[in-house]
Design a protein around this motif. Structure first.
Motif, PDB file in Angstrom:
ATOM      1  N   LYS A 528       0.888  -1.211   0.141  1.00 41.79           N
ATOM      2  CA  LYS A 528       0.096  -0.139  -0.089  1.00 41.79           C
ATOM      3  C   LYS A 528       0.943   1.215  -0.021  1.00 41.79           C
ATOM      4  CE  LYS A 528      -3.784  -1.194   2.040  1.00 41.79           C
ATOM      5  NZ  LYS A 528      -4.609  -1.384   3.209  1.00 41.79           N
ATOM      6  N   THR A 529       1.827   1.178   0.639  1.00 39.88           N
ATOM      7  CA  THR A 529       2.842   2.337   0.901  1.00 39.88           C
ATOM      8  C   THR A 529       3.418   2.520  -0.646  1.00 39.88           C
ATOM      9  OG1 THR A 529       3.518   1.783   2.912  1.00 39.88           O
ATOM     10  CG2 THR A 529       5.017   3.230   1.735  1.00 39.88           C
ATOM     11  N   LEU A 530       3.902   1.573  -1.233  1.00 41.68           N
ATOM     12  CA  LEU A 530       4.210   1.586  -2.679  1.00 41.68           C
ATOM     13  C   LEU A 530       3.603   2.344  -3.371  1.00 41.68           C
ATOM     14  CD1 LEU A 530       6.302  -1.782  -3.457  1.00 41.68           C
ATOM     15  CD2 LEU A 530       7.308   0.469  -3.537  1.00 41.68           C
ATOM     16  N   GLU A 531       1.940   1.864  -3.215  1.00 40.88           N
ATOM     17  CA  GLU A 531       1.066   2.369  -4.265  1.00 40.88           C
ATOM     18  C   GLU A 531       1.056   3.976  -4.064  1.00 40.88           C
ATOM     19  OE1 GLU A 531      -2.595   0.293  -3.899  1.00 40.88           O
ATOM     20  OE2 GLU A 531      -3.645   1.986  -4.786  1.00 40.88           O
ATOM     21  N   ARG A 532       0.997   4.189  -2.797  1.00 37.46           N
ATOM     22  CA  ARG A 532       1.046   5.897  -2.460  1.00 37.46           C
ATOM     23  C   ARG A 532       2.279   6.440  -2.881  1.00 37.46           C
ATOM     24  NH1 ARG A 532       0.615   5.159   4.075  1.00 37.46           N
ATOM     25  NH2 ARG A 532       0.969   7.534   3.969  1.00 37.46           N
ATOM     26  N   LEU A 533       3.493   5.795  -2.907  1.00 35.00           N
ATOM     27  CA  LEU A 533       4.694   6.506  -3.698  1.00 35.00           C
ATOM     28  C   LEU A 533       4.461   6.550  -5.065  1.00 35.00           C
ATOM     29  CD1 LEU A 533       7.281   4.423  -1.400  1.00 35.00           C
ATOM     30  CD2 LEU A 533       7.063   6.945  -1.514  1.00 35.00           C
ATOM     31  N   GLY A 534       3.454   5.953  -5.521  1.00 30.35           N
ATOM     32  CA  GLY A 534       3.201   6.303  -7.119  1.00 30.35           C
ATOM     33  C   GLY A 534       3.337   4.969  -7.962  1.00 30.35           C
ATOM     34  N   GLU A 556       9.309   3.874 -13.826  1.00 32.02           N
ATOM     35  CA  GLU A 556       8.290   3.964 -12.696  1.00 32.02           C
ATOM     36  C   GLU A 556       9.181   4.004 -11.126  1.00 32.02           C
ATOM     37  OE1 GLU A 556       5.179   0.584 -14.074  1.00 32.02           O
ATOM     38  OE2 GLU A 556       7.113   0.030 -14.023  1.00 32.02           O
ATOM     39  N   VAL A 557      10.485   3.694 -11.322  1.00 27.89           N
ATOM     40  CA  VAL A 557      11.360   3.912 -10.221  1.00 27.89           C
ATOM     41  C   VAL A 557      11.593   5.286  -9.720  1.00 27.89           C
ATOM     42  CG1 VAL A 557      13.761   3.631  -8.953  1.00 27.89           C
ATOM     43  CG2 VAL A 557      12.465   1.476 -10.218  1.00 27.89           C
ATOM     44  N   ALA A 558      11.670   5.942 -10.750  1.00 26.04           N
ATOM     45  CA  ALA A 558      11.934   7.619 -10.801  1.00 26.04           C
ATOM     46  C   ALA A 558      10.645   7.906 -10.146  1.00 26.04           C
ATOM     47  CB  ALA A 558      12.359   8.245 -12.114  1.00 26.04           C
ATOM     48  N   GLY A 559       9.450   7.638 -10.572  1.00 28.02           N
ATOM     49  CA  GLY A 559       8.345   8.025 -10.154  1.00 28.02           C
ATOM     50  C   GLY A 559       7.992   7.734  -8.533  1.00 28.02           C
ATOM     51  N   MET A 560       8.534   6.878  -8.236  1.00 28.12           N
ATOM     52  CA  MET A 560       8.507   6.202  -6.849  1.00 28.12           C
ATOM     53  C   MET A 560       9.498   7.300  -5.775  1.00 28.12           C
ATOM     54  SD  MET A 560       9.567   2.585  -5.284  1.00 28.12           S
ATOM     55  CE  MET A 560      10.352   2.167  -3.625  1.00 28.12           C
ATOM     56  N   PHE A 592       1.548  21.413 -13.806  1.00 32.20           N
ATOM     57  CA  PHE A 592       2.122  20.773 -12.875  1.00 32.20           C
ATOM     58  C   PHE A 592       1.217  20.400 -11.806  1.00 32.20           C
ATOM     59  CE2 PHE A 592       3.823  22.030  -8.346  1.00 32.20           C
ATOM     60  CZ  PHE A 592       4.866  20.758  -8.288  1.00 32.20           C
ATOM     61  N   LYS A 593       1.088  19.120 -11.175  1.00 32.06           N
ATOM     62  CA  LYS A 593       0.253  18.615 -10.226  1.00 32.06           C
ATOM     63  C   LYS A 593       0.760  17.857  -9.390  1.00 32.06           C
ATOM     64  CE  LYS A 593      -3.246  16.644 -12.163  1.00 32.06           C
ATOM     65  NZ  LYS A 593      -4.545  17.116 -11.682  1.00 32.06           N
ATOM     66  N   ILE A 594       0.345  18.059  -7.930  1.00 34.74           N
ATOM     67  CA  ILE A 594       1.017  17.351  -6.971  1.00 34.74           C
ATOM     68  C   ILE A 594      -0.239  17.060  -6.122  1.00 34.74           C
ATOM     69  CG2 ILE A 594       3.035  18.633  -6.625  1.00 34.74           C
ATOM     70  CD1 ILE A 594       1.936  20.196  -4.456  1.00 34.74           C
ATOM     71  N   GLN A 595       0.079  15.766  -5.318  1.00 32.72           N
ATOM     72  CA  GLN A 595      -0.825  15.403  -4.468  1.00 32.72           C
ATOM     73  C   GLN A 595      -0.116  14.741  -2.972  1.00 32.72           C
ATOM     74  OE1 GLN A 595      -3.085  11.620  -4.576  1.00 32.72           O
ATOM     75  NE2 GLN A 595      -4.809  13.142  -3.986  1.00 32.72           N
ATOM     76  N   GLN A 596      -0.344  15.294  -2.130  1.00 30.33           N
ATOM     77  CA  GLN A 596       0.304  15.071  -0.576  1.00 30.33           C
ATOM     78  C   GLN A 596      -0.070  13.682  -0.352  1.00 30.33           C
ATOM     79  OE1 GLN A 596      -0.074  17.355   2.869  1.00 30.33           O
ATOM     80  NE2 GLN A 596       2.092  16.589   3.560  1.00 30.33           N
ATOM     81  N   ARG A 597       0.865  12.677  -0.257  1.00 31.35           N
ATOM     82  CA  ARG A 597       0.472  11.351  -0.010  1.00 31.35           C
ATOM     83  C   ARG A 597       1.185  10.713   1.407  1.00 31.35           C
ATOM     84  NH1 ARG A 597       0.144   8.400  -4.958  1.00 31.35           N
ATOM     85  NH2 ARG A 597      -1.230   9.799  -6.285  1.00 31.35           N
ATOM     86  N   PHE A 598       2.108  11.317   1.927  1.00 33.97           N
ATOM     87  CA  PHE A 598       2.826  11.345   3.295  1.00 33.97           C
ATOM     88  C   PHE A 598       2.879  12.350   4.005  1.00 33.97           C
ATOM     89  CE2 PHE A 598       4.013   8.020   0.059  1.00 33.97           C
ATOM     90  CZ  PHE A 598       3.790   6.940   0.687  1.00 33.97           C
ATOM     91  N   ASP A 599       3.081  12.053   5.323  1.00 38.70           N
ATOM     92  CA  ASP A 599       3.361  12.909   6.371  1.00 38.70           C
ATOM     93  C   ASP A 599       4.845  13.452   6.140  1.00 38.70           C
ATOM     94  OD1 ASP A 599       3.677  14.728   8.883  1.00 38.70           O
ATOM     95  OD2 ASP A 599       4.761  12.881   9.619  1.00 38.70           O
TER      96      ASP A 599
END
Lengths: 755, 234
Positions: A528-534, A556-560, A592-599
């Motif tokens: 699930k964390t991986l998914e949140r990382l992208g 994909e690794v770059a995205g993560m 440019f689009k972002i989304q906060q996924r982690f504290d």
């Protein structure tokens, strides 16, 4: 006698009617094509424009490299667009101006002063300060249709004066007098060619040549010649000389670049000189005009002697006609051909990145629009970083070449800006000029230990359970997985490391302690964390996933890792910024689009552990080449039998993922540290990035701990070190420097600190 | 016989004259309508791009709010969403040559705010100079002229030059709000907050923007919490 005459008259009449009808038909054909859109133009792909402002980090040599690639002429004093003069650290140039999505950038004189690797001054011609300016972007490729005709459309008022003179002098001396065909011209051509014994002049007028290229096939028959003449006359009836000349200049074939046909003086000027046609000098104009007769025969790159002789002949002709003085002719003839060499920073040099751009465009636009409408595609591609990445790869492969199996090793590399999510460079093959399998986008390979930051991030998100200095057991164990298989992880060195701090498991990339931690958290939670990382791939929740059995592409690794580098904010990676129509109207943008996924606090702690990977862990070899002031975070990755050698890491402003491995998935002699990390280090050394410096989030506190016990200490104590903790999870502060109790099991760590 | 042929010829001529190939018009991709998510774009907008990572609206991600305990929702302030046309920079561009300011944009030292910022505006502690000020000014002009896409593009240009300047993100979030993308506005403002430490006036403005963005997303409770944060930061 009389019936014969009557028959003749009748036949003649019928013939005339037929001819008239044919003329009407031809007239329609001529007008239809000439009044509409005359050419389809492939979309042009541009690199990022180089921005200039005071305080910008930019090495002078890199700046000059870019100017050279843009075809700037080195002159002692700057005279007109596309000229540059260099005097020590002061560079004066006249930019060319360009239409961008945000608006027009004017052509203007700019003085740039360098100090070290920074821009220290930016002023205008009148000496006033300039806040920001940008150069025109480099053309890096196009989207060609099946017939692959390419051109850059020009207007007659953009061409240098000599071009019209020379073209008319060489190809059609009576152009401005005749009505489409020129009997005088044919006669003279015959006479001149016969008397000089060389093929100097052709008999057809420019109008006829245009008609031939524009409307007719290449067959050489008398009927076609007659049609051509009729159409030439008709064209002249409807359109004025200048309009026809402009069409000619855009239509004429001037060279072949692989699959791509170079048409028109606009593209030929870029193709041979890397300059816009308006900036061409006399001798350059003469060369292009001379090539009209035989673009292959007089190709200046393949047949420089022939091209030079032909060019000088054209110059002589101009002097003969009085367009230039004999002195000007003599000076021009002294000049070298001056054509650029192919491949340095020219069109189609960057197949991997262009492949990425085309894939994106084909999702959003119709093929026909891309190949015919002359769209301008603005990308984030940075040619300076690309060349540095390519050089780092080539140098590393050369250095490793002696080792068995390295010759078969292939490569993929992605370079992005973690703060904006823009892709800046891309390598899809160990031969970056070779357009083929794009490994950066398509090689799906097991990521090995690159997955580990996701496990530690999952743990550090639970500050009540885990901190960087929680204890982990690095001991052998086996478990039965859901798939029924017994799983027995092992460390790379086949040893157990006893009790270690949590962060050491990541920094040293220990498999036993990491797998144990991952199982405590739960494989599904890690996924699930991986998914949140992208990461969008769905993997089964097997324990082996904890050690990177799952496969990803370098992109994909770059995205993560982008999410890790950017404070826990996920950004879809982008290679295209915007799209303009042929006449400069905004068409599309990739915002440019972002989304906060982690504290941010948890990310801060993971970044801290990943920095320790570089300082004391598996990535520490970087600091033999890079200054210790350069804060970096990263992770090595090696799959079973060293089939994949990975490194992913970032500074403040640069993220790069490197993969090395064989296409047949055979074993290599390279680990993540001895292979991919070496390329990465070489690249970072050349790119000279900014040190990683994430602002400390409000919920993080630095606490003094005893490096041996992990208990709270106080500043000034001999064994005290600072560690970041999520507020409330830090150890209780130690009041004084108490008794030191050495603990056997953390001796390794102590050694690491003392290094 | 000949006439027949001629007639055919003429007909062909006429037909070929008429049959101009219509050049396909290209679908304009609206900048405001994101290529990767959201369906609010125009009908001509192409299929969503399969960018490597797609941002999904709140995919069940719980983000821990740093330290500050959940404040009691206050439903008092129902201030209308004012379009922030009144954002000004002090001092104006022309009177502030950027001579001695080498690279100072990224690390402008926070100072004490001179007053309470008007809603949507920024206090005097948020002075910028050099390229960022120039680009923010351009963006402001573009926004004032209704060119929101151009404004967003100029702000992204500023972001590339000074990626750690939270004011750029703040302005970009304002443009996103004006474009009707409240979700992105909130995200950009949140990113800005992580870089605005020690700048209370800017923090307040960012929280205020988050409040408006949450209202725009139908989250009055979240909006009230954000408004509370905006007040705390003043």
């Amino acid at each position: 006698m009389r019936p014969w005459l009557a028959w003749g008259l009748k036949l003649g009449l019928v013939g005339l009617v037929i001819l008239a009808g044919f003329a009407v038909y031809l007239d329609a054909v001529v007008q239809e094509k000439f009044s509409g859109k005359r050419w389809t133009v492939p979309a042009k792909v541009y690199a990022r424009p180089l921005e200039l402002f005071v305080g910008q980090k930019l090495a002078k040599d890199d700046f000059l490299r870019e100017l050279d690639a843009l075809g700037y002429r080195r002159e002692s004093t700057v005279n007109g667009p596309g000229a540059v003069s260099v005097a020590g650290n002061n560079i004066e140039l006249n930019s060319r101006g360009f239409q961008f999505y945000e608006g027009a950038e004017p052509a203007r004189k700019v003085r740039v002063r360098f100090s070290g690797d920074y821009v220290a001054g930016l002023t205008q011609a009148d000496g006033s300060n300039l806040a920001v300016a940008r150069l025109e972007p480099m053309l890096i490729g196009g989207l060609y249709p099946a017939h692959q005709e390419d051109r850059i459309l020009i207007k007659l008022d953009q061409v240098p004066a000599y071009l019209i003179d020379a073209l008319v002098a060489v190809e059609d001396r009576d152009y401005f007098e005749h009505f489409g065909v020129s009997p005088k011209g044919i006669a003279r051509a015959l006479w001149i060619n016969a008397s000089s014994g060389r093929l100097v002049q052709g008999g057809s007028t420019l109008t006829q040549q245009l008609v031939k290229n524009f409307y007719l096939t290449n067959e050489r028959t008398l009927l076609r010649k007659g049609t051509e003449a009729m159409m030439a006359v008709l064209l002249e009836l409807h359109y004025d000389k200048r309009e026809i000349l402009e069409a000619y200049m855009n239509e004429v074939f001037l060279g072949q670049d692989g699959q791509r046909a170079v048409h028109g003086f606009g593209l030929a000027s870029q193709y041979f000189f890397s300059q816009p046609v308006s900036e061409l000098k006399l001798e350059q104009v003469a060369l292009l005009v001379g090539m009209v007769k035989g673009p292959t025969y007089f190709n200046p790159r393949r047949n420089p002697e022939r091209a030079l002789a032909r060019r000088n002949l054209v110059i002589d002709l101009l002097a003969e006609q009085g367009s230039i003085t004999p002195e000007e002719a003599a000076t021009a003839k002294e000049k070298p051909l001056g054509v650029t060499s192919r491949g340095s920073m020219a069109d189609s040099s960057f197949p991997a990145f262009l492949d990425l751009v085309k894939r994106q465009l084909r999702e959003d636009y119709r093929e026909q629009d891309l190949t015919e409408e002359g769209l301008r595609i603005f990308t984030s591609f940075d040619p300076i970083l690309q060349l540095k990445a390519e050089e780092a790869l080539a140098e590393t492969l050369k250095r490793l070449a002696g080792r068995k199996g390295v010759d078969e090793v292939q490569a993929g590399m992605v370079v992005t800006n973690p703060e904006t999510g823009e892709i800046q460079a891309l390598i899809g093959s160990r031969q970056p000029r070779f357009a083929g399998f794009n490994r950066a986008l398509d090689a799906v390979r097991p990521i090995g230990s690159l997955i580990k930051p996701a496990i530690y991030l999952s743990a550090l998100e639970r500050p009540s359970q885990y901190t960087l200095t929680s204890w982990l057991e690095d001991e052998p164990f086996s478990i039965k997985g859901q798939d029924g298989q017994v799983w027995t992880p092992q460390n790379y060195d086949r040893k157990a490391h006893g009790t270690i701090y949590l962060y050491q498991g990541l920094a040293q990339s220990y498999n036993l302690s990491t797998a144990k931690l991952g199982l405590e958290i739960g494989v599904p939670n890690v996924l699930k964390t991986l998914e949140r990382l992208g990461v969008e791939r769905k993997w089964p929740a097997y324990p082996s996933m904890l050690l990177g059995a799952g496969a990803l592409t370098p992109m994909e690794v770059a995205g993560m890792y982008q999410t890790l580098a950017n404070g826990g904010f996920n950004t879809p990676l982008r290679g295209i910024r915007s799209v303009l129509t042929a006449d400069g109207e905004p068409l599309g943008r990739y915002p440019f689009k972002i989304q906060q996924r982690f504290d941010p606090g948890a990310i801060y702690l993971v970044q801290n552990a990943m920095q320790r990977t570089m300082r004391e862990g598996t990535g520490r070899s970087v600091y033999s080449q890079l200054p210790s002031s350069l804060n970096l975070a990263g992770k090595t990755g090696t799959s079973n039998d060293s089939r994949d050698s990975w490194f992913a890491g970032f500074s403040q402003d640069l993220l790069s993922v490197v993969w090395l491995g064989r296409d047949d998935n055979g074993p290599t002699p390279l680990t993540g540290a001895t292979g991919a990390l070496q390329v990465w280090t070489g690249f970072m050394r050349k790119a000279d990035p900014l040190p990683l410096d994430m602002p400390m989030p409000d919920n993080v506190t630095q606490a003094w701990v005893d490096r041996q016990t992990g208990l709270g200490s106080a500043s000034g104590c001999p064994n005290a070190v600072q560690m970041p903790y999520i507020r409330g999870s830090e150890p209780a502060p130690g009041s004084a420097c108490g008794i030191q109790a050495p603990v056997e099991s953390v001796m390794d760590w102590v050694k690491g600190w003392l290094e | 016989m000949n006439k027949k042929w001629l007639a055919t010829m003429l007909a062909t001529a006429v037909l070929s004259g008429c049959s101009t190939v219509p050049q396909g018009s290209i679908p304009v991709i609206d900048a405001g309508s994101p290529l990767s998510s959201g369906g609010s774009g125009p009908s001509t907008s192409p299929a969503p791009a399969a960018t490597p990572q797609r941002i999904e609206e709140d995919s069940g991600v719980v983000v821990m709010v740093p330290q500050g305990a959940v404040s009691t929702p206050l439903q008092t302030d129902s201030q209308p969403i004012t379009s922030s046309g009144g954002l000004t920079f002090d001092p104006p561009v022309s009177s502030q040559p950027s001579a001695p300011s080498q690279g100072s944009f990224g690390s402008s030292a926070p100072s004490v705010p001179s007053g309470i910022p008007s809603s949507g505006g920024l206090a005097a502690d948020e002075q910028l100079d050099g390229p960022v000020l120039a680009l923010l000014t351009t963006a402001q002009q573009q926004q004032g002229g209704g060119d929101l896409n151009g404004a967003a593009s100029s702000l992204e240009r500023a972001q590339r030059i000074a990626p750690r300047e939270p004011q750029v993100l703040y302005r970009l979030a304002e443009v996103r709000m004006a474009q009707g993308d409240a979700a992105q506005a909130e995200q950009l403002a949140r990113r800005g907050l992580t870089q605005a430490s020690g700048r209370p006036a800017l923090q307040a403005s960012l929280w205020d923007l988050i409040a408006r963005a949450r209202e725009g997303q139908g989250d009055p409770a979240g909006a009230a919490q954000a408004r509370e944060r905006a007040r705390v930061n003043l």
